[in-house]
Design a protein around this motif. Structure first.
Motif, mmCIF file in Angstrom:
data_model
loop_
_atom_site.group_PDB
_atom_site.id
_atom_site.type_symbol
_atom_site.label_atom_id
_atom_site.label_comp_id
_atom_site.label_asym_id
_atom_site.label_seq_id
_atom_site.Cartn_x
_atom_site.Cartn_y
_atom_site.Cartn_z
ATOM 1 N N ALA A 162 0.835 -1.211 0.000
ATOM 2 C CA ALA A 162 0.000 0.000 0.000
ATOM 3 C C ALA A 162 0.863 1.251 0.000
ATOM 4 C CB ALA A 162 -0.927 -0.002 1.207
ATOM 5 N N LEU A 163 1.992 1.223 0.708
ATOM 6 C CA LEU A 163 2.895 2.377 0.714
ATOM 7 C C LEU A 163 3.472 2.627 -0.673
ATOM 8 C CD1 LEU A 163 4.771 1.796 4.091
ATOM 9 C CD2 LEU A 163 3.177 3.650 3.561
ATOM 10 N N VAL A 164 3.801 1.546 -1.386
ATOM 11 C CA VAL A 164 4.354 1.686 -2.740
ATOM 12 C C VAL A 164 3.290 2.224 -3.692
ATOM 13 C CG1 VAL A 164 5.229 0.395 -4.722
ATOM 14 C CG2 VAL A 164 6.148 -0.040 -2.441
ATOM 15 N N VAL A 165 2.082 1.650 -3.617
ATOM 16 C CA VAL A 165 0.998 2.072 -4.520
ATOM 17 C C VAL A 165 0.609 3.520 -4.278
ATOM 18 C CG1 VAL A 165 -1.450 1.712 -5.068
ATOM 19 C CG2 VAL A 165 0.084 -0.237 -4.901
ATOM 20 N N GLY A 166 0.576 3.920 -3.018
ATOM 21 C CA GLY A 166 0.128 5.282 -2.697
ATOM 22 C C GLY A 166 1.242 6.281 -2.504
ATOM 23 N N ALA A 167 2.459 5.948 -2.968
ATOM 24 C CA ALA A 167 3.612 6.821 -2.730
ATOM 25 C C ALA A 167 3.419 8.235 -3.265
ATOM 26 C CB ALA A 167 4.866 6.202 -3.350
ATOM 27 N N SER A 168 2.573 8.401 -4.272
ATOM 28 C CA SER A 168 2.373 9.739 -4.836
ATOM 29 C C SER A 168 1.436 10.593 -3.985
ATOM 30 C CB SER A 168 1.806 9.620 -6.256
ATOM 31 O OG SER A 168 0.521 9.032 -6.212
ATOM 32 N N GLU A 169 0.840 10.010 -2.961
ATOM 33 C CA GLU A 169 -0.105 10.753 -2.122
ATOM 34 C C GLU A 169 0.190 10.500 -0.639
ATOM 35 O OE1 GLU A 169 -2.841 13.515 -1.594
ATOM 36 O OE2 GLU A 169 -2.321 12.829 -3.586
ATOM 37 N N PRO A 170 1.328 11.041 -0.143
ATOM 38 C CA PRO A 170 1.710 10.796 1.252
ATOM 39 C C PRO A 170 0.653 11.218 2.288
ATOM 40 C CG PRO A 170 3.510 11.834 0.067
ATOM 41 C CD PRO A 170 2.325 11.833 -0.847
ATOM 42 N N PRO A 171 -0.063 12.335 2.085
ATOM 43 C CA PRO A 171 -1.059 12.690 3.117
ATOM 44 C C PRO A 171 -2.122 11.617 3.321
ATOM 45 C CG PRO A 171 -0.643 14.575 1.706
ATOM 46 C CD PRO A 171 0.054 13.403 1.081
ATOM 47 N N SER A 172 -2.560 10.974 2.250
ATOM 48 C CA SER A 172 -3.549 9.911 2.360
ATOM 49 C C SER A 172 -2.988 8.728 3.149
ATOM 50 C CB SER A 172 -3.988 9.460 0.968
ATOM 51 O OG SER A 172 -4.912 8.409 1.037
ATOM 52 N N LEU A 173 -1.731 8.391 2.902
ATOM 53 C CA LEU A 173 -1.095 7.281 3.609
ATOM 54 C C LEU A 173 -0.932 7.600 5.088
ATOM 55 C CD1 LEU A 173 1.695 6.331 1.041
ATOM 56 C CD2 LEU A 173 -0.572 5.325 1.288
ATOM 57 N N VAL A 174 -0.506 8.822 5.376
ATOM 58 C CA VAL A 174 -0.289 9.216 6.772
ATOM 59 C C VAL A 174 -1.608 9.244 7.537
ATOM 60 C CG1 VAL A 174 0.442 11.121 8.271
ATOM 61 C CG2 VAL A 174 1.842 10.458 6.307
ATOM 62 N N THR A 175 -2.620 9.881 6.949
ATOM 63 C CA THR A 175 -3.898 9.957 7.667
ATOM 64 C C THR A 175 -4.541 8.582 7.814
ATOM 65 O OG1 THR A 175 -5.128 10.507 5.640
ATOM 66 C CG2 THR A 175 -4.344 12.354 6.998
#
Length: 197
Positions: A162-175
Motif C-alpha cells: 500500500a505504501l508503494v501504490v500510494g507513494a504519490s499521495e503521502p497525506p492519504s497514507l499518513v492519515t
C-alpha cells in the motif's frame, strides 16, 4: 464461548466501525459517468475528502474486525485481522464507483473502460491505499503481540504494498495510518484480552 463483556463490546465496536465507514462514504471522491469525451468525471464532494476518508475507512475496518472478534469470543490470533485492509479497500472501491454519490450510476461506471483508469490512478486509488495502510496496522500489531510470524509477514507485505501504490499521495497514507493506529489504540484499551501482550 464469548463472555458477557465480549458479547456487549463486540456489537458496540461493530456499530462504531459501520458508522465510521458510512460517514466516510458521505464525502468520499467518486468516478461517475459524464457526457465528456472520455465518458467519466471525478466527483470530489469536499476538498478535505482525500485527507478525511482514509482514516475513517481504516478505523472503520479495524473496528469491524475487532468487534467481530470480540463478539465471537475469538482467540488472540492475528489472522482474522488480515481482513481489515480488504474491508477498507473494498469500501474505497465501492465509494469510488459512486455507491453513495450516485447509486444509479454504479453499473454504468463499472462497465466503462475509462472508469478503470480513473479509479486506478485517481483519488479513489489514493484513498484505498491510505485505507489499506491503516487497516494493515491491525494485523501487524496483533501478530506482533500474538507472536504469529506468518500473519506478521502477510500484514507487513500489505502495508508495504500500500505504501508503494500510494507513494504519490503521502497525506492519504499518513492519515490512513493514523486512523488505523487510533482504532488499534481503542481496541488496545477496551479489549485487552485480544490486543495487549
Amino acid at each position: 464461548m464469548p463472555t458477557l463483556r465480549s458479547r456487549l463490546l463486540g456489537p458496540v465496536l461493530i456499530l462504531l466501525g459501520v458508522a465510521a465507514l458510512g460517514y466516510a462514504g458521505t464525502f468520499a471522491p467518486a468516478v461517475v459517468p459524464s457526457p465528456s469525451a472520455d465518458g467519466v468525471a471525478s466527483a470530489v464532494v469536499s476538498p478535505l475528502s482525500l485527507l478525511a476518508t482514509p482514516p475513517l475507512l481504516a478505523a472503520g475496518s479495524v473496528l469491524l474486525v475487532g468487534g467481530a472478534a470480540a463478539a465471537a469470543g475469538a482467540d488472540r490470533s492475528a489472522r482474522p485481522a488480515l481482513v481489515a485492509p480488504v474491508f477498507g479497500a473494498g469500501a474505497a472501491l465501492a465509494f469510488g464507483v459512486g455507491l453513495v454519490v450516485d447509486p444509479g450510476s454504479v453499473p454504468a461506471t463499472a462497465t466503462t473502460p475509462a472508469a478503470y483508469d480513473a479509479l486506478a490512478s485517481g483519488p479513489p486509488a489514493r484513498i484505498a491505499a491510505g485505507a489499506v495502510v491503516g487497516g494493515a496496522v491491525a494485523p501487524v500489531v496483533q501478530a506482533t503481540v500474538a507472536e504469529d510470524t506468518p500473519a506478521l509477514l502477510a500484514g507487513s507485505v500489505l502495508l508495504l504494498a500500500a505504501l508503494v501504490v500510494g507513494a504519490s499521495e503521502p497525506p492519504s497514507l499518513v492519515t490512513g495510518g493514523v486512523g488505523g493506529a487510533a482504532a488499534v489504540g481503542l481496541l488496545w484499551a477496551v479489549d485487552p484480552e485480544r490486543w495487549r501482550p
